[in-house]
Write a protein that holds these residues in place. Structure first.
Motif, mmCIF file in Angstrom:
data_model
loop_
_atom_site.group_PDB
_atom_site.id
_atom_site.type_symbol
_atom_site.label_atom_id
_atom_site.label_comp_id
_atom_site.label_asym_id
_atom_site.label_seq_id
_atom_site.Cartn_x
_atom_site.Cartn_y
_atom_site.Cartn_z
ATOM 1 N N LYS A 1 -68.904 -88.338 46.477
ATOM 2 C CA LYS A 1 -68.049 -87.387 47.173
ATOM 3 C C LYS A 1 -67.926 -86.061 46.431
ATOM 4 O O LYS A 1 -67.756 -85.017 47.051
ATOM 5 N N LYS A 2 -68.012 -86.118 45.088
ATOM 6 C CA LYS A 2 -67.794 -84.922 44.290
ATOM 7 C C LYS A 2 -69.056 -84.404 43.601
ATOM 8 O O LYS A 2 -69.069 -83.261 43.141
ATOM 9 N N ASP A 3 -70.081 -85.244 43.511
ATOM 10 C CA ASP A 3 -71.284 -84.817 42.807
ATOM 11 C C ASP A 3 -72.471 -85.641 43.241
ATOM 12 O O ASP A 3 -72.352 -86.631 43.967
ATOM 13 N N ILE A 4 -73.627 -85.235 42.763
ATOM 14 C CA ILE A 4 -74.862 -85.989 42.906
ATOM 15 C C ILE A 4 -75.486 -86.066 41.530
ATOM 16 O O ILE A 4 -75.488 -85.083 40.782
ATOM 17 N N ARG A 5 -76.003 -87.252 41.157
ATOM 18 C CA ARG A 5 -76.471 -87.435 39.788
ATOM 19 C C ARG A 5 -77.681 -88.338 39.742
ATOM 20 O O ARG A 5 -77.959 -89.104 40.667
ATOM 21 N N ALA A 6 -78.391 -88.244 38.608
ATOM 22 C CA ALA A 6 -79.541 -89.114 38.351
ATOM 23 C C ALA A 6 -79.527 -89.507 36.890
ATOM 24 O O ALA A 6 -79.243 -88.679 36.017
ATOM 25 N N VAL B 1 -78.425 -86.162 34.675
ATOM 26 C CA VAL B 1 -78.182 -84.828 35.199
ATOM 27 C C VAL B 1 -77.163 -84.962 36.319
ATOM 28 O O VAL B 1 -77.280 -85.827 37.199
ATOM 29 N N VAL B 2 -76.119 -84.134 36.264
ATOM 30 C CA VAL B 2 -75.010 -84.211 37.213
ATOM 31 C C VAL B 2 -74.830 -82.845 37.856
ATOM 32 O O VAL B 2 -74.680 -81.828 37.159
ATOM 33 N N VAL B 3 -74.820 -82.816 39.188
ATOM 34 C CA VAL B 3 -74.548 -81.593 39.944
ATOM 35 C C VAL B 3 -73.198 -81.755 40.632
ATOM 36 O O VAL B 3 -73.055 -82.572 41.552
ATOM 37 N N THR B 4 -72.217 -81.004 40.159
ATOM 38 C CA THR B 4 -70.882 -81.039 40.747
ATOM 39 C C THR B 4 -70.837 -80.086 41.939
ATOM 40 O O THR B 4 -71.398 -78.988 41.888
ATOM 41 N N PHE B 5 -70.144 -80.504 43.013
ATOM 42 C CA PHE B 5 -70.171 -79.742 44.256
ATOM 43 C C PHE B 5 -69.238 -78.533 44.244
ATOM 44 O O PHE B 5 -69.619 -77.444 44.657
ATOM 45 N N ALA B 6 -68.006 -78.727 43.832
ATOM 46 C CA ALA B 6 -67.015 -77.651 43.979
ATOM 47 C C ALA B 6 -66.207 -77.481 42.691
ATOM 48 O O ALA B 6 -65.362 -78.324 42.382
ATOM 49 N N LEU C 1 -69.910 -75.289 42.128
ATOM 50 C CA LEU C 1 -71.250 -75.684 41.718
ATOM 51 C C LEU C 1 -71.363 -75.645 40.200
ATOM 52 O O LEU C 1 -71.047 -74.647 39.557
ATOM 53 N N ARG C 2 -71.833 -76.752 39.641
ATOM 54 C CA ARG C 2 -72.000 -76.868 38.183
ATOM 55 C C ARG C 2 -73.114 -77.861 37.935
ATOM 56 O O ARG C 2 -73.148 -78.930 38.556
ATOM 57 N N VAL C 3 -74.028 -77.529 37.046
ATOM 58 C CA VAL C 3 -75.136 -78.420 36.710
ATOM 59 C C VAL C 3 -75.048 -78.750 35.230
ATOM 60 O O VAL C 3 -74.944 -77.839 34.395
ATOM 61 N N ALA C 4 -75.094 -80.040 34.907
ATOM 62 C CA ALA C 4 -75.002 -80.462 33.509
ATOM 63 C C ALA C 4 -76.095 -81.473 33.198
ATOM 64 O O ALA C 4 -76.341 -82.402 33.980
ATOM 65 N N LEU C 5 -76.725 -81.296 32.053
ATOM 66 C CA LEU C 5 -77.682 -82.260 31.526
ATOM 67 C C LEU C 5 -77.006 -82.972 30.364
ATOM 68 O O LEU C 5 -76.510 -82.325 29.431
ATOM 69 N N LEU C 6 -76.954 -84.308 30.410
ATOM 70 C CA LEU C 6 -76.265 -85.094 29.393
ATOM 71 C C LEU C 6 -77.245 -86.027 28.693
ATOM 72 O O LEU C 6 -78.249 -86.453 29.273
ATOM 73 N N ARG C 7 -76.930 -86.348 27.456
ATOM 74 C CA ARG C 7 -77.625 -87.406 26.738
ATOM 75 C C ARG C 7 -76.585 -88.258 26.032
ATOM 76 O O ARG C 7 -75.721 -87.726 25.333
ATOM 77 N N VAL D 1 -75.186 -76.873 30.156
ATOM 78 C CA VAL D 1 -74.329 -76.735 31.333
ATOM 79 C C VAL D 1 -74.598 -75.378 31.978
ATOM 80 O O VAL D 1 -74.531 -74.337 31.315
ATOM 81 N N LEU D 2 -74.898 -75.388 33.279
ATOM 82 C CA LEU D 2 -75.068 -74.161 34.054
ATOM 83 C C LEU D 2 -73.812 -73.927 34.885
ATOM 84 O O LEU D 2 -73.318 -74.844 35.561
ATOM 85 N N ASN D 3 -73.310 -72.720 34.833
ATOM 86 C CA ASN D 3 -72.135 -72.276 35.588
ATOM 87 C C ASN D 3 -70.869 -73.010 35.168
ATOM 88 O O ASN D 3 -69.931 -73.131 35.952
#
Length: 977
Positions: free
Chosen positions: A134-139, A149-154, A156-162, A169-171
């Motif tokens: 509901k809040k993000d899409i991830r892989a 990698v997590v893309v938050t919807f509202a 917009l925010r893109v994060a790469l995690l390990r 983190v973008l935006n």
């Protein structure tokens, strides 16, 4: 290069005589950068109340059938009528590509930068699946599912995690802003005083009364149209016909406190801050290829090239990003804490196209970036020798005389260079017959002694009908157009000039044909040339003397209708790309070309070498040149160097000697000087300086096997030829800022060039509990587990050069006039034992000229010193064929089915032997030294400190004379005591 002799040029462009700050923009003078920084300032002022207006529409998400790619619509609350599209892909090596573009806009944003930089379309993973909530899409992916990698919807925010920790983190700060295309709205003016409507106010002016509506978007974009439609700098006006189209994006590294990369800038390797409290530089780092004459030795201003790749490093891991944008870009750097870094990227045009490289080690980043943009080219072996250049050798006889003096003084050299004065009225390809009446004979005289020549071919074409290159290019419509779509005219060395448009595919084959040395039936070619002539591409930013910021106007037009603003940073790369192809394809079969470029972009490493431009003959420029070259190696461009001696000035003998020491340990090694500089060829020096420089050059040549082996590695892995401390010891935080000492490939050689006047000693940092041997006197120094600084002698004749314990260094010790004379020379092996009594090295050889190595025509040996299991008091030194270590597999890009240890090249050097083996740090005097399966050998032993001891002092040295083992065969030497 610059001349003080062309008065007509100087009257037109006096600003080209020296760096003047007002010739080049600061961020505050660049409209889109000013807007981007203002956006950041508003976000800081608002604090937690600041929310990015960009959101993902969850209902629009579409996941591709292969599962590793998804697309989605993005909306902006500022402009709900404008549509944006987001796409994320996960590559098979874990790299994440994030793209965002304006959809269905008034115009198309430039989206071709990546197509020029990438070697091919990256392979998408087949194993990754996106999961939408509901809040993000991830892989989640990786061998141990360590990456996410997590893309938050509202918003917009893109994060790469390990491992659950955010790496990139973008935006995250909400600074994303893609200025959409819009129609220019004329300001409403009235001659009579109007009545204000609801929500409006009247602003009175002496000349008119203007009605301005309230701007609900002011909190984000500002309350005025700041250089949206037209922009003036100095005497130039940029018409900006497409209006505002800049892209702002914050890219943050929450767990990485040190960053490297974004070459080319004259500054420290670990990038200083430009934002936040007490910034080191007041302006952001600028990426905008520019002819910055006599550039400052410490500055964030742009110089000749731009590679938008960044490494973020900590003791735990390394991550990286590659921002595929070709327009002018400014990058602010700030540290929120000692362990985190914030960056803000502001580009004038283009789409968002960012590659997130997960690492987690520096070598992983190099490998991931190389898979995107390619590796540094494996150069012709002769081009790793010494290059002698100045502006200008004035005649054919001058070239011959210089060559004669080198040979009389027994000083090695491989290449002589000619600057712009070889050409008639600066019509490149056309010889000035008054001073060069016999160009082919001159080149042949140089080639007869195994040497090459490099001549300059600049991108500006003299606009005259008696110049066949310009005449035909103009007739075919191959030249860059001005804003009115007419042939662009600018001013450069040729006077009135035009520029080839290499974005036009029609240009490509035609440009390649110009370099043919045979007469063409239907066209002009360079018949007064030979295969011994290679090319120098200068001034390809492009440099335009009467243009804004000494370059081309941004509203010029290239093929496809793109403005120069869209493609500026890629422009110079296309020039060296096509020239490299041209030089290779003049031969049948093709031979490896040498092309030197001044301007470059991501991917330029595939086409040749670069140099750091018009530096000064100062100690400061000598020192920063080392840091620039290290930064370029981090940016994937290993084949780099600075002008030895400095382009400008007349360095004193001490400085010149030190500069030769710097140059001898750079991948590209060229001496160069301005036309007004005194002649400073090494044979002109008085003693002892001449003898010192001769020894430096001979040292460079003796180490060519090390350099060539390092270039082989970078050409297949992307690992840099020069490796700063953090690359070799990524967990040693004490070394993250070290940028004045470095390692050469995987050889184990550690060098610290001296760049300070009057130095007689220096400090060198050793990061590990290991022995390091002085290359020349074999003194053994000891490091420590937590790092240790040692003091070493560094008088003028001394170079702080060390062999790391555990390394084997192959050299060729016989003094020769050029590399071509060394091809059958025997080898010396320096075996530097580590504290466990073992060592390893590699030796790679091929013909050094053709592409036969791509078909398995090479010799690649592993050299080892190991302790036999059954006899502890012995060492076995052996040579093994690396090409046969993994049957059935490819060996770093060369399929074993194509490799034959008895290949033609191997046979051609079948009688090349090892003439000497020097073993450092042996435990005791041997009782016997023999070739395994053979007889006893002749040897000498000097007692000293053993590798395994804790004390320092001169190491024990075992010298084995002429073991008569062959380089191409397996063999072993057994040492017993």
């Amino acid at each position: 290069m610059r001349s003080l002799t062309y008065l007509s040029l100087l009257l037109v462009v006096p600003q080209t005589l020296a760096l003047k700050a007002h010739d080049f923009k600061t961020c505050s003078q660049s409209g889109f950068c000013r807007r981007g920084r203002a956006l950041s300032a508003r976000a800081r002022e608002a604090g937690e109340k600041w929310i990015s207006p960009y959101t993902v529409d969850p209902s629009s998400i579409a996941i591709a059938s292969h599962q590793a790619t998804f697309t989605a619509g993005v909306k902006s609350s500022l402009y709900p009528e404008i549509k944006f599209g987001l796409e994320l892909r996960v590559h098979d090596d874990g790299v994440v590509r994030v793209r965002m573009d304006e959809l269905g806009g008034l115009r198309k944003r430039y989206d071709e930068a990546a197509s020029w930089a990438l070697i091919s379309e990256p392979v998408i993973s087949k194993d990754i699946k996106w999961t939408a909530g509901k809040k993000d899409i991830r892989a989640v992916y990786g061998a141990k599912k360590e990456n996410e990698v997590v893309v938050t919807f509202a918003p917009l925010r893109v994060a790469l995690l390990r491992g659950g920790k955010e790496q990139v983190v973008l935006n995250g700060q909400g600074l994303l802003h893609m200025e959409h295309f819009r129609t220019k709205t004329p300001e409403v003016t009235h001659t009579e005083e109007p009545e204000p409507k609801e929500g409006e106010e009247i602003v009175e002016d002496e000349a008119q009364v203007v009605v301005k509506s309230e701007n609900p978007r002011a909190w984000f974009e500002g309350d005025k149209e700041d250089d949206w439609w037209e922009e003036t700098f100095s005497s130039w006006t940029d018409t900006k016909p497409k209006g505002p189209e800049s892209l702002s994006l914050d890219i943050n590294f929450p767990n990485h406190g040190t960053i490297y990369g974004i070459p080319q800038h004259a500054t420290r390797l670990a990038l200083p801050t430009t934002a936040g409290e007490s910034p080191f530089f007041s302006d952001p780092y600028r990426l905008y290829n520019a002819d910055v004459f006599e550039y400052l030795a410490s500055s964030s201003m742009s110089i000749y090239g731009s590679i938008p790749v960044l490494h973020a490093h900590s003791a735990e891991s390394t991550v990286g990003i590659f921002d595929a944008v070709a327009s002018e870009t400014w990058i602010d750097v700030a540290h929120a804490s000692e362990k985190s870094t914030e960056t803000h990227w502001i580009s004038e045009s283009g789409i968002l196209d960012v590659f997130l490289m997960p690492g987690p080690t520096p070598n992983d980043i190099f490998r991931q970036y190389a898979r995107l943009t390619g590796t540094t080219v494996l150069p012709a072996q002769w081009s790793l020798g010494y290059h002698q250049c100045r502006w200008n050798y004035v005649s054919s006889d001058d070239v011959r005389a210089v060559q004669k003096r080198f040979d009389e003084e027994d000083i090695p050299v491989d290449v002589f260079w000619l600057d712009i004065e070889y050409s008639e009225e600066h019509k490149y390809f056309i010889w000035d017959k008054k001073n060069f009446p016999d160009p082919v004979d001159m080149v042949n005289d140089v080639a007869a002694l195994g040497r090459k020549m490099v001549v300059i071919v600049d991108p500006h074409l003299k606009r005259t009908s008696d110049y066949p290159v310009y005449k035909k290019a103009s007739e075919l419509g191959y030249l860059v157009k001005n804003k009115n779509n007419d042939e662009y005219e600018g001013w450069c060395w040729s006077g009135s000039s035009a520029w080839m448009d290499f974005f036009n595919p029609g240009v490509w084959d035609w440009w390649i044909s110009l370099f043919k040395t045979q007469k063409l039936e239907n066209g002009w070619s360079w018949t007064e040339s030979t295969e011994a002539v290679h090319i120098w591409n200068d001034m390809n930013e492009p440099s335009v003397f009467n243009g804004p910021e000494i370059t081309m106007p941004k509203d010029n037009i290239h093929h496809g209708g793109w403005e120069h603003r869209d493609v500026h940073n890629v422009n110079g790369m296309l020039y060296s790309n096509l020239t490299s192809q041209a030089v290779a394809r003049r031969s049948d079969p093709p031979k490896r070309p040498f092309v030197l470029t001044r301007a470059f972009y991501a991917g330029s490493q595939r086409f040749g070498a670069m140099w750091t431009g018009d530096n000064l003959g100062t100690w400061e420029h000598m020192a920063v040149g080392v840091k620039i070259v290290l930064s370029l190696n981090i940016g994937g461009f290993s084949y780099a160097g600075s002008d030895v001696g400095g382009f400008f000035g007349n360095p004193e003998p001490e400085m010149l000697v030190r500069w030769y020491q710097v140059g001898a340990f750079a991948p590209f090694f060229r001496a160069h000087a301005h036309i007004d500089a005194k002649r400073r060829e090494p044979f002109l020096l008085d003693q002892p300086y001449k003898g010192i420089v001769r020894d430096i050059l001979r040292l460079r040549y003796s180490l060519l096997p090390v350099w060539y082996t390092a270039f082989r590695e970078t050409s297949v892995t992307g690992f840099p030829v020069l490796r700063p401390h953090y690359v070799v010891f990524p967990k040693d935080q004490a070394g993250f800022d070290i940028d004045d000492q470095y390692y050469i490939g995987a050889s184990g050689l550690l060098v610290k060039p001296i760049t300070e006047k009057g130095a007689t000693e220096t400090k060198v940092y050793l990061a590990e509990d290991q022995v390091y041997y002085d290359y020349f006197n074999h003194h053994a120094y000891r490091g420590a587990a937590k790092g240790k600084e040692i003091t070493v002698p560094a008088a003028l004749h001394q170079i702080p050069l060390f062999i790391r314990g555990g390394s084997i260094i192959p050299t060729r010790e016989r003094p020769r006039r050029a590399t071509t004379s060394m091809k059958k020379d025997p080898f010396t092996l320096r075996v530097a034992l580590d504290k466990t009594g073992t060592a390893r090295g590699e030796l790679y050889l091929d013909d050094g000229e053709t592409y036969g190595h791509e078909k398995g025509q090479f010799v690649w040996r592993e050299l080892v010193a190991e302790k036999p299991v059954k006899k502890a008091r012995s060492v076995r030194i052996a040579s093994k064929d690396l090409g046969l270590r993994r049957p059935g597999e490819a060996v770093e890009g060369v399929a074993l089915t194509a490799f034959d240890p008895g290949n033609a090249f191997a046979k051609s050097i079948g009688d090349v032997r090892v003439e000497k083996v020097v073993v450092l740090g042996l435990n005791a005097k041997p009782t016997g030294v023999r070739v395994e399966g053979g007889g006893d050998l002749v040897w000498e032993y000097t007692p000293g400190v053993a590798a395994g001891e804790k004390k320092e002092g001169t190491a024990s040295v075992l010298s084995i004379k002429d073991p008569k083992v062959l380089v191409t065969k397996d063999w072993a030497i057994v040492i017993e005591w």
